[in-house]
Design an enzyme around this catalytic site. Structure first.
Site: not given
Length: 185
Positions: A62, A72, A132, A170
């Site tokens: 992603h 991130k 995250y 996904d």
């Protein structure tokens, strides 16, 4: 804290120092000044957490497109993952190259994934929790992805891909070639 950089410029593996005794341990998991001086000068605006129950779950790859590109800082609170980042920056000499690192709750490792990189991970232990920090809030309109199994990227996932547990999203992500040479950051 210690940092390790890779052949692909940008990402970093960060390992905070742990101070332990008979009660357990203490760790400074994040220090803004240290991060700005040693890794990258960014501001984090949102914290995210996910839990994946099944070993072999893959989340990703992603990224968010401009102007909502996200950096991130990823760590594991419980369990273990194989964490991956792929350079998708337009005109980057390392476009399409990937790096991977094992992150565990026990080890406390963190992976810095800068803006301009696709990110994903594979669950290695049941009921793994991933935390995250991100540099931009989530934007559905700018939420994008790349196929986790794109042979052009060639990620060496630690599982049999025929048994990967994936979201519907996904399962249908585009190939790296569909990015037409990368994304602007």
């Amino acid at each position: 804290m210690q940092s390790k950089f890779f052949d692909v410029p940008g990402p970093a593996l960060i390992t905070p120092n742990r101070i332990g005794d008979h009660r357990g341990y203490f760790v400074e998991a994040f220090k803004a000044d240290w991060f700005r001086e040693n890794v990258e000068d960014v501001t984090f605006v949102q914290d995210n957490q996910s839990m994946s129950a099944q070993v072999g779950t893959i989340r990703g790859l992603h990224y968010q497109s401009a102007p909502f590109g996200q950096g991130k800082l990823v760590r594991v609170l419980k369990g273990a993952i194989f964490d991956v980042t792929v350079d998708i920056r337009k005109d980057s000499p390392t476009f399409g190259q990937w790096i991977g690192a094992n992150l565990t709750a026990e080890g406390g490792e963190q992976l810095w994934v800068p803006d301009g990189f696709a990110h994903g991970f594979c669950i290695l232990e049941p009921n793994t929790e991933v935390f995250y920090k991100v540099t931009n809030p989530y934007s559905r309109e700018h939420d994008k992805g790349v196929a986790f199994d794109d042979p052009e990227i060639g990620i060496e996932w630690p599982i049999d891909l025929a048994e990967a547990v994936l979201s519907d999203k996904d399962k249908v992500q585009p190939k790296l070639a569909d990015l037409n040479g990368g994304i602007e950051i």
